[in-house]
Motif scaffolding. Structure first.
Motif, PDB file in Angstrom:
ATOM      1  N   ALA A  26       0.881  -1.255   0.161  1.00 41.50           N
ATOM      2  CA  ALA A  26       0.028  -0.175   0.092  1.00 41.50           C
ATOM      3  C   ALA A  26       0.853   1.293   0.135  1.00 41.50           C
ATOM      4  O   ALA A  26       1.875   1.487   0.523  1.00 41.50           O
ATOM      5  CB  ALA A  26      -0.785  -0.094   1.282  1.00 41.50           C
ATOM      6  N   ALA A  27       0.285   2.324  -0.164  1.00 42.47           N
ATOM      7  CA  ALA A  27       1.125   3.803  -0.473  1.00 42.47           C
ATOM      8  C   ALA A  27       1.446   4.004   1.140  1.00 42.47           C
ATOM      9  O   ALA A  27       0.734   3.568   2.126  1.00 42.47           O
ATOM     10  CB  ALA A  27       0.142   4.639  -1.107  1.00 42.47           C
ATOM     11  N   THR A  28       2.402   4.937   1.283  1.00 42.07           N
ATOM     12  CA  THR A  28       2.786   5.011   2.333  1.00 42.07           C
ATOM     13  C   THR A  28       1.758   6.016   2.961  1.00 42.07           C
ATOM     14  O   THR A  28       0.957   6.984   2.504  1.00 42.07           O
ATOM     15  CB  THR A  28       4.003   6.405   2.241  1.00 42.07           C
ATOM     16  N   PRO A  29       1.397   5.761   4.199  1.00 40.81           N
ATOM     17  CA  PRO A  29       0.109   6.377   4.793  1.00 40.81           C
ATOM     18  C   PRO A  29       0.430   7.872   5.263  1.00 40.81           C
ATOM     19  O   PRO A  29       1.502   8.318   5.348  1.00 40.81           O
ATOM     20  CB  PRO A  29       0.062   5.751   6.348  1.00 40.81           C
ATOM     21  N   LEU A  30      -0.502   8.581   5.467  1.00 40.99           N
ATOM     22  CA  LEU A  30      -0.595  10.183   5.586  1.00 40.99           C
ATOM     23  C   LEU A  30      -0.051  10.210   6.980  1.00 40.99           C
ATOM     24  O   LEU A  30      -0.277   9.299   7.740  1.00 40.99           O
ATOM     25  CB  LEU A  30      -1.902  10.668   5.412  1.00 40.99           C
ATOM     26  N   GLY A  31       0.297  11.472   7.414  1.00 45.24           N
ATOM     27  CA  GLY A  31       0.839  11.628   8.828  1.00 45.24           C
ATOM     28  C   GLY A  31      -0.458  11.361   9.782  1.00 45.24           C
ATOM     29  O   GLY A  31      -1.644  11.440   9.323  1.00 45.24           O
ATOM     30  N   ASP A  32      -0.113  11.477  10.762  1.00 37.83           N
ATOM     31  CA  ASP A  32      -1.074  10.976  11.967  1.00 37.83           C
ATOM     32  C   ASP A  32      -1.855  12.303  12.649  1.00 37.83           C
ATOM     33  O   ASP A  32      -2.748  12.334  13.476  1.00 37.83           O
ATOM     34  CB  ASP A  32      -0.466  10.317  13.052  1.00 37.83           C
ATOM     35  N   GLY A  33      -1.631  13.506  11.887  1.00 34.75           N
ATOM     36  CA  GLY A  33      -2.180  14.587  12.442  1.00 34.75           C
ATOM     37  C   GLY A  33      -3.748  14.527  12.042  1.00 34.75           C
ATOM     38  O   GLY A  33      -4.242  14.040  11.309  1.00 34.75           O
TER      39      GLY A  33
ATOM     40  N   GLY B 247      -6.358  28.415   4.637  1.00 38.22           N
ATOM     41  CA  GLY B 247      -6.181  29.623   5.221  1.00 38.22           C
ATOM     42  C   GLY B 247      -4.862  30.036   5.255  1.00 38.22           C
ATOM     43  O   GLY B 247      -4.507  31.221   4.872  1.00 38.22           O
ATOM     44  N   ASP B 248      -3.863  29.045   5.492  1.00 41.05           N
ATOM     45  CA  ASP B 248      -2.581  29.554   5.526  1.00 41.05           C
ATOM     46  C   ASP B 248      -2.236  29.307   3.941  1.00 41.05           C
ATOM     47  O   ASP B 248      -1.086  28.543   3.856  1.00 41.05           O
ATOM     48  CB  ASP B 248      -1.836  28.882   6.530  1.00 41.05           C
ATOM     49  N   ARG B 249      -2.482  29.869   3.151  1.00 43.33           N
ATOM     50  CA  ARG B 249      -1.978  29.594   1.664  1.00 43.33           C
ATOM     51  C   ARG B 249      -0.568  30.212   1.242  1.00 43.33           C
ATOM     52  O   ARG B 249      -0.011  29.725   0.431  1.00 43.33           O
ATOM     53  CB  ARG B 249      -3.188  30.425   0.740  1.00 43.33           C
ATOM     54  N   ASP B 250      -0.399  31.307   2.005  1.00 46.18           N
ATOM     55  CA  ASP B 250       1.119  31.977   1.883  1.00 46.18           C
ATOM     56  C   ASP B 250       2.107  30.839   2.153  1.00 46.18           C
ATOM     57  O   ASP B 250       3.233  31.002   1.712  1.00 46.18           O
ATOM     58  CB  ASP B 250       1.064  33.138   2.367  1.00 46.18           C
ATOM     59  N   ALA B 251       1.899  29.819   2.911  1.00 44.56           N
ATOM     60  CA  ALA B 251       2.908  28.745   3.574  1.00 44.56           C
ATOM     61  C   ALA B 251       3.172  27.638   2.345  1.00 44.56           C
ATOM     62  O   ALA B 251       4.280  26.927   2.443  1.00 44.56           O
ATOM     63  CB  ALA B 251       2.488  28.131   4.738  1.00 44.56           C
ATOM     64  N   VAL B 252       2.488  27.641   1.319  1.00 39.51           N
ATOM     65  CA  VAL B 252       2.493  26.740   0.216  1.00 39.51           C
ATOM     66  C   VAL B 252       3.680  27.027  -0.619  1.00 39.51           C
ATOM     67  O   VAL B 252       3.812  28.269  -1.039  1.00 39.51           O
ATOM     68  CB  VAL B 252       1.318  26.711  -0.894  1.00 39.51           C
ATOM     69  N   ARG B 253       4.632  25.920  -0.811  1.00 42.69           N
ATOM     70  CA  ARG B 253       5.927  26.136  -1.518  1.00 42.69           C
ATOM     71  C   ARG B 253       5.720  26.109  -2.859  1.00 42.69           C
ATOM     72  O   ARG B 253       5.132  24.869  -3.509  1.00 42.69           O
ATOM     73  CB  ARG B 253       6.580  25.112  -1.219  1.00 42.69           C
ATOM     74  N   VAL B 254       5.926  26.875  -3.835  1.00 44.83           N
ATOM     75  CA  VAL B 254       5.746  26.609  -5.548  1.00 44.83           C
ATOM     76  C   VAL B 254       7.021  26.362  -6.029  1.00 44.83           C
ATOM     77  O   VAL B 254       8.007  26.820  -5.614  1.00 44.83           O
ATOM     78  CB  VAL B 254       5.264  27.984  -5.902  1.00 44.83           C
ATOM     79  N   ARG B 255       6.823  25.488  -6.996  1.00 49.15           N
ATOM     80  CA  ARG B 255       8.115  25.153  -7.786  1.00 49.15           C
ATOM     81  C   ARG B 255       7.797  25.060  -9.265  1.00 49.15           C
ATOM     82  O   ARG B 255       6.428  24.733  -9.724  1.00 49.15           O
ATOM     83  CB  ARG B 255       8.678  23.815  -7.230  1.00 49.15           C
TER      84      ARG B 255
ATOM     85  N   GLY C 135      -0.959  14.900   1.852  1.00 46.33           N
ATOM     86  CA  GLY C 135      -0.343  15.053   3.178  1.00 46.33           C
ATOM     87  C   GLY C 135       0.192  16.419   3.468  1.00 46.33           C
ATOM     88  O   GLY C 135       0.456  16.890   4.634  1.00 46.33           O
ATOM     89  N   ARG C 136       0.859  17.162   2.597  1.00 50.25           N
ATOM     90  CA  ARG C 136       1.605  18.595   2.811  1.00 50.25           C
ATOM     91  C   ARG C 136       0.549  19.672   2.820  1.00 50.25           C
ATOM     92  O   ARG C 136       0.661  20.678   3.368  1.00 50.25           O
ATOM     93  CB  ARG C 136       2.452  18.586   1.822  1.00 50.25           C
ATOM     94  N   HIS C 137      -0.703  19.224   2.308  1.00 48.38           N
ATOM     95  CA  HIS C 137      -1.783  20.281   2.314  1.00 48.38           C
ATOM     96  C   HIS C 137      -3.081  19.783   3.142  1.00 48.38           C
ATOM     97  O   HIS C 137      -4.058  20.418   2.653  1.00 48.38           O
ATOM     98  CB  HIS C 137      -2.032  20.782   0.750  1.00 48.38           C
ATOM     99  N   ALA C 138      -2.851  19.166   4.041  1.00 47.63           N
ATOM    100  CA  ALA C 138      -4.092  18.556   4.928  1.00 47.63           C
ATOM    101  C   ALA C 138      -4.450  19.449   5.979  1.00 47.63           C
ATOM    102  O   ALA C 138      -5.545  19.307   6.499  1.00 47.63           O
ATOM    103  CB  ALA C 138      -3.936  17.379   5.325  1.00 47.63           C
TER     104      ALA C 138
ATOM    105  N   GLN D 243      -5.860  13.004   8.985  1.00 47.70           N
ATOM    106  CA  GLN D 243      -6.917  11.746   9.293  1.00 47.70           C
ATOM    107  C   GLN D 243      -8.457  12.171   8.808  1.00 47.70           C
ATOM    108  O   GLN D 243      -9.176  11.269   8.450  1.00 47.70           O
ATOM    109  CB  GLN D 243      -6.738  11.419  10.715  1.00 47.70           C
ATOM    110  N   ASP D 244      -8.803  13.521   9.008  1.00 48.54           N
ATOM    111  CA  ASP D 244     -10.115  14.023   8.453  1.00 48.54           C
ATOM    112  C   ASP D 244     -10.077  14.037   6.847  1.00 48.54           C
ATOM    113  O   ASP D 244     -11.283  14.694   6.523  1.00 48.54           O
ATOM    114  CB  ASP D 244     -10.369  15.010   9.278  1.00 48.54           C
ATOM    115  N   ALA D 245      -8.999  14.018   6.282  1.00 46.75           N
ATOM    116  CA  ALA D 245      -8.982  14.380   4.959  1.00 46.75           C
ATOM    117  C   ALA D 245      -9.928  13.629   3.969  1.00 46.75           C
ATOM    118  O   ALA D 245      -9.981  12.349   4.015  1.00 46.75           O
ATOM    119  CB  ALA D 245      -7.630  14.576   4.424  1.00 46.75           C
ATOM    120  N   THR D 246     -10.712  14.255   3.489  1.00 45.66           N
ATOM    121  CA  THR D 246     -11.637  13.581   2.284  1.00 45.66           C
ATOM    122  C   THR D 246     -10.876  14.033   0.763  1.00 45.66           C
ATOM    123  O   THR D 246     -10.788  15.267   0.603  1.00 45.66           O
ATOM    124  CB  THR D 246     -12.974  14.247   2.398  1.00 45.66           C
TER     125      THR D 246
END
Length: 292
Positions: free
Chosen positions: A30-37, A284-292, A277-280, A41-44
């Motif tokens: 299976a794929a690597t599980p998401l973090g335990d935050g 609101g904190d959109r400016d923290a997203v890293r763009v590449r 996992g990185r955006h779960a 865990q609530d992500a849909t």
């Protein structure tokens, strides 16, 4: 299987509940599980399929089970006119597909912002929904897709007109050719797609849909990951889409064209899980997203 009546159309929906961590395979299958935050865990994640020959099955038999096994609540459904959903005679503008998604989330009582994964036309629906309901979208992964620009409308109009013409003038010959070159299953899908184009207003409605200007696209604030087959004609859009979307990353998959989801499901799965996992965290904190 469930049928959800939105009040406008009956949608065929499949929902795979997130598997608890204790029940997830630990042998690498299976794929690597998401973090335990709590947010992870609530992500849909809502999976949106492509047009005509596509349905939720393209996700069900590729990435959906692995996403659920990794801890995501997975929702997928057949668009109106597709699969086992209702097929009204009229009402196939892009806006109708976008409002179907909004109504479905209401009917399913999904309260938290969702992560949209859209393949081809499904990605175009995702772009439209992120603009209509920004508060309900935590992030997006779009696969071989683009926003509904004027050039998109022209391209889709030409494609749908060709399908309508070929399936109206000599359907048997067209299906025989498809079966010979792509197999009987694809021919059966093409026959259903031909009926959809011939018997409904879809071929007229989609090209006549409201389109987005550059300022509309720039207004989409959620983080977006755009995946392209490196050999696809859509891959050339990557620099432009990065320039328009404030929080966008792109990924090119070498050796693939438009059928990235089916041809490279493992890679798509891993990219989706990493992105979600990185955006779960809550929107609101959109400016923290890293763009590449």
């Amino acid at each position: 299987m469930a049928i959800v009546d939105t009040g406008d159309v009956r949608l065929h929906v499949q929902r795979l509940a997130a598997r608890p961590a204790a029940a997830r395979p630990a042998d690498g299958t299976a794929a690597t599980p998401l973090g335990d935050g709590a947010a992870a865990q609530d992500a849909t994640v809502v999976l949106l399929h492509g047009l005509l020959t596509d349905s939720l099955a393209s996700y069900y038999f590729t990435v959906a089970p692995a996403l659920a096994a990794a801890g995501l609540d997975v929702v997928m459904y057949d668009h109106r006119g597709h699969g086992r959903s209702g097929r009204p005679e009229r009402g196939y503008t892009l806006g109708a597909f976008v409002h179907d998604l909004d109504a479905l989330l209401d009917r399913l009582d999904i309260q938290n912002p969702v992560h949209l994964v859209g393949n081809s036309f499904g990605g175009t629906v995702a772009f439209g929904y992120a603009l209509l309901r920004p508060e309900r979208v935590a992030g997006m992964v779009v696969i071989e897709s683009e926003p509904a620009t004027p050039s998109w409308a022209v391209k889709l109009g030409g494609l749908l007109e060709r399908v309508r013409h070929e399936m109206s003038v000599n359907e048997d010959a067209a299906l025989d050719w498809i079966a010979a070159h792509h197999g009987g299953h694809t021919a059966r899908l093409a026959k259903s797609a031909g009926r959809l184009v011939r018997d409904t207003t879809l071929a007229r409605d989609i090209p006549a849909s409201a389109v987005l200007g550059d300022d509309d696209v720039r207004a989409i604030r959620c983080p977006v990951l755009a995946l392209y087959g490196a050999d696809s004609d859509l891959a050339a859009q990557a620099p432009r889409i990065r320039s328009l979307l404030p929080h966008c990353a792109t990924e090119s998959l070498p050796g693939h064209q438009h059928s990235v989801l089916v041809e490279a499901p493992g890679r798509v799965r891993d990219l989706v899980l990493d992105w979600v996992g990185r955006h779960a965290s809550p929107a609101g904190d959109r400016d923290a997203v890293r763009v590449r």
